[in-house]
Write an enzyme that holds these catalytic residues in place. Sequence first.
Site, PDB file in Angstrom:
ATOM      1  N   GLY A 214     -31.014  16.195 -31.473  1.00  0.00           N
ATOM      2  CA  GLY A 214     -30.430  16.730 -30.544  1.00  0.00           C
ATOM      3  C   GLY A 214     -30.038  15.582 -29.540  1.00  0.00           C
ATOM      4  O   GLY A 214     -29.579  15.214 -29.201  1.00  0.00           O
TER       5      GLY A 214
ATOM      6  N   VAL B 125     -31.981  21.611 -36.960  1.00  0.00           N
ATOM      7  CA  VAL B 125     -33.766  22.035 -36.892  1.00  0.00           C
ATOM      8  C   VAL B 125     -34.630  22.854 -36.316  1.00  0.00           C
ATOM      9  O   VAL B 125     -35.545  22.832 -36.933  1.00  0.00           O
ATOM     10  CB  VAL B 125     -34.472  20.446 -35.082  1.00  0.00           C
ATOM     11  CG1 VAL B 125     -34.149  19.495 -35.345  1.00  0.00           C
ATOM     12  CG2 VAL B 125     -33.267  22.138 -34.089  1.00  0.00           C
TER      13      VAL B 125
ATOM     14  N   TYR C  22     -32.340  31.932 -22.712  1.00  0.00           N
ATOM     15  CA  TYR C  22     -32.516  30.059 -22.209  1.00  0.00           C
ATOM     16  C   TYR C  22     -33.968  30.488 -21.485  1.00  0.00           C
ATOM     17  O   TYR C  22     -35.091  29.298 -22.220  1.00  0.00           O
ATOM     18  CB  TYR C  22     -31.528  29.907 -21.775  1.00  0.00           C
ATOM     19  CG  TYR C  22     -31.617  28.049 -21.833  1.00  0.00           C
ATOM     20  CD1 TYR C  22     -31.256  26.871 -22.280  1.00  0.00           C
ATOM     21  CD2 TYR C  22     -31.863  27.717 -20.600  1.00  0.00           C
ATOM     22  CE1 TYR C  22     -31.428  25.971 -22.469  1.00  0.00           C
ATOM     23  CE2 TYR C  22     -32.068  26.080 -20.331  1.00  0.00           C
ATOM     24  CZ  TYR C  22     -31.813  25.385 -20.545  1.00  0.00           C
ATOM     25  OH  TYR C  22     -31.942  23.967 -20.901  1.00  0.00           O
TER      26      TYR C  22
ATOM     27  N   ALA D 174     -36.459  32.462 -21.458  1.00  0.00           N
ATOM     28  CA  ALA D 174     -37.640  32.894 -22.159  1.00  0.00           C
ATOM     29  C   ALA D 174     -37.694  31.531 -23.711  1.00  0.00           C
ATOM     30  O   ALA D 174     -38.878  31.287 -23.668  1.00  0.00           O
ATOM     31  CB  ALA D 174     -37.418  33.715 -23.378  1.00  0.00           C
TER      32      ALA D 174
HETATM   33  P1  NAP Z   1     -25.755  18.696 -25.366  1.00  0.00           P
HETATM   34  O1  NAP Z   1     -25.053  17.430 -24.368  1.00  0.00           O
HETATM   35  O2  NAP Z   1     -25.744  20.084 -25.811  1.00  0.00           O
HETATM   36  O3  NAP Z   1     -26.301  17.964 -26.610  1.00  0.00           O
HETATM   37  C1  NAP Z   1     -27.810  18.667 -27.302  1.00  0.00           C
HETATM   38  C2  NAP Z   1     -27.339  18.210 -28.352  1.00  0.00           C
HETATM   39  O4  NAP Z   1     -28.795  18.431 -28.836  1.00  0.00           O
HETATM   40  C3  NAP Z   1     -26.019  17.837 -29.009  1.00  0.00           C
HETATM   41  O5  NAP Z   1     -26.143  16.619 -29.742  1.00  0.00           O
HETATM   42  C4  NAP Z   1     -26.054  19.330 -31.165  1.00  0.00           C
HETATM   43  O6  NAP Z   1     -25.596  18.526 -31.330  1.00  0.00           O
HETATM   44  C5  NAP Z   1     -27.367  19.144 -30.521  1.00  0.00           C
HETATM   45  N1  NAP Z   1     -27.925  20.425 -31.892  1.00  0.00           N
HETATM   46  C6  NAP Z   1     -28.051  21.931 -31.767  1.00  0.00           C
HETATM   47  N2  NAP Z   1     -28.595  22.250 -32.005  1.00  0.00           N
HETATM   48  C7  NAP Z   1     -28.805  21.304 -32.739  1.00  0.00           C
HETATM   49  C8  NAP Z   1     -29.327  22.391 -34.103  1.00  0.00           C
HETATM   50  N3  NAP Z   1     -29.643  22.917 -34.578  1.00  0.00           N
HETATM   51  N4  NAP Z   1     -30.156  21.275 -34.751  1.00  0.00           N
HETATM   52  C9  NAP Z   1     -30.420  20.365 -34.305  1.00  0.00           C
HETATM   53  N5  NAP Z   1     -29.180  19.657 -33.675  1.00  0.00           N
HETATM   54  C10 NAP Z   1     -28.740  20.360 -32.127  1.00  0.00           C
HETATM   55  O7  NAP Z   1     -27.286  19.085 -23.729  1.00  0.00           O
HETATM   56  P2  NAP Z   1     -27.832  18.180 -23.238  1.00  0.00           P
HETATM   57  O8  NAP Z   1     -27.359  18.395 -21.556  1.00  0.00           O
HETATM   58  O9  NAP Z   1     -28.217  17.119 -23.406  1.00  0.00           O
HETATM   59  O10 NAP Z   1     -29.695  18.459 -23.293  1.00  0.00           O
HETATM   60  C11 NAP Z   1     -31.000  18.347 -23.428  1.00  0.00           C
HETATM   61  C12 NAP Z   1     -31.926  19.101 -23.475  1.00  0.00           C
HETATM   62  O11 NAP Z   1     -32.084  19.207 -22.784  1.00  0.00           O
HETATM   63  C13 NAP Z   1     -32.014  20.752 -23.904  1.00  0.00           C
HETATM   64  O12 NAP Z   1     -32.724  21.480 -24.621  1.00  0.00           O
HETATM   65  C14 NAP Z   1     -31.436  21.140 -23.260  1.00  0.00           C
HETATM   66  O13 NAP Z   1     -31.617  22.237 -22.659  1.00  0.00           O
HETATM   67  C15 NAP Z   1     -32.582  20.381 -21.747  1.00  0.00           C
HETATM   68  N6  NAP Z   1     -31.976  20.869 -20.712  1.00  0.00           N
HETATM   69  C16 NAP Z   1     -30.739  19.956 -19.679  1.00  0.00           C
HETATM   70  C17 NAP Z   1     -30.466  19.894 -18.742  1.00  0.00           C
HETATM   71  C18 NAP Z   1     -29.264  19.999 -18.175  1.00  0.00           C
HETATM   72  O14 NAP Z   1     -29.126  20.083 -17.416  1.00  0.00           O
HETATM   73  N7  NAP Z   1     -28.044  19.861 -19.077  1.00  0.00           N
HETATM   74  C19 NAP Z   1     -31.268  20.735 -17.949  1.00  0.00           C
HETATM   75  C20 NAP Z   1     -32.726  21.590 -18.140  1.00  0.00           C
HETATM   76  C21 NAP Z   1     -32.604  21.355 -19.591  1.00  0.00           C
HETATM   77  P3  NAP Z   1     -23.968  19.629 -32.235  1.00  0.00           P
HETATM   78  O15 NAP Z   1     -23.847  20.325 -30.440  1.00  0.00           O
HETATM   79  O16 NAP Z   1     -23.225  18.517 -31.932  1.00  0.00           O
HETATM   80  O17 NAP Z   1     -24.513  20.408 -32.325  1.00  0.00           O
END
Ligand code: NAP
Length: 249
Positions: A13, A66, A157, A159
């Site tokens: 991701g 993934v 989420y 869980a």
């Molecule tokens: P994001 O901006 O939505 O980026 C997530 C990336 O993961 C996107 O490029 C998306 O690609 C990719 N992705 C989604 N499903 C996928 C799959 N099945 N296979 C491969 N790639 C996939 O999210 P983020 O905010 O950077 O978050 C990154 C991580 O941090 C996540 O696990 C999230 O739960 C965690 N997190 C984030 C926050 C926050 O405040 N942002 C807080 C706590 C935890 P496409 O959309 O192009 O499919």
Amino acid sequence: MGKLENKNALITGAARGIGYAIAQRLAQEGANVVIFDLCPEEAGDEAAKAIAEQCGVMALFRRVDVSNYEAVQIAVKALSKELGGIDILVNNAGITRDKVLLAMSEQDWDLVLDINLKSMFNTIKACYRGFMKKKAGRVINISSVSGLMGNAAQANYSASKGGVVALTKTVARELATRGVTCNAVAPGAIETPMTASMDQDALKALIATVPMGHMGKAEDIAACVAFLASDDAKYITGEVIRVDGGIAM
Ligand code: NAP
């Protein structure tokens, strides 16, 4: 010389958001990076090219879902052959499908669990033998404060992210004698496309609960991941590090 020179890092991701910042930071430390993401080929290649140009390392993009077990096994096998193995695995891909449990569909439960949690089983399993053979390896899983505290309207989420913590500790125990560490990072509210797409009133209410009073940046998470990937963290395993401005203390 960077702390991760000659290491190969796989980050899921990582075409944008926190994953991209992690890939960038590991590359700045000298690691070659591979991005697994579901974005269009062009955007993924662009992201990898930007990192390679900025950091002078090898950066590759592979379009892999993934949550698809077979696709991950095939892609990791091919990569391991091509690069001589994976040294650092960062499981970052994740999604949200928020609704109160009563309104949550079975599909949204399954999708979030598959992408946020099963994906980590898929990638860790694909890298497991390679780590054992090398007697070295770093696994860093991105959880969330929602997985530690629970969060209304995020049953799926929370869980999945709580499951990430349990998976992390289990893998840490299984591989501890093999020189492999497995840790989790639990971000709080971080500025990324994921939070930008949130209901803005809900986001404001969330920020009001942050003791430090503001959101974090993707780079804050990347710095913690770079530390856990480095030799400085060689005696840390099964740990969950919150990077959350104090939300879940
Ligand atoms: P994001 O901006 O939505 O980026 C997530 C990336 O993961 C996107 O490029 C998306 O690609 C990719 N992705 C989604 N499903 C996928 C799959 N099945 N296979 C491969 N790639 C996939 O999210 P983020 O905010 O950077 O978050 C990154 C991580 O941090 C996540 O696990 C999230 O739960 C965690 N997190 C984030 C926050 C926050 O405040 N942002 C807080 C706590 C935890 P496409 O959309 O192009 O499919």
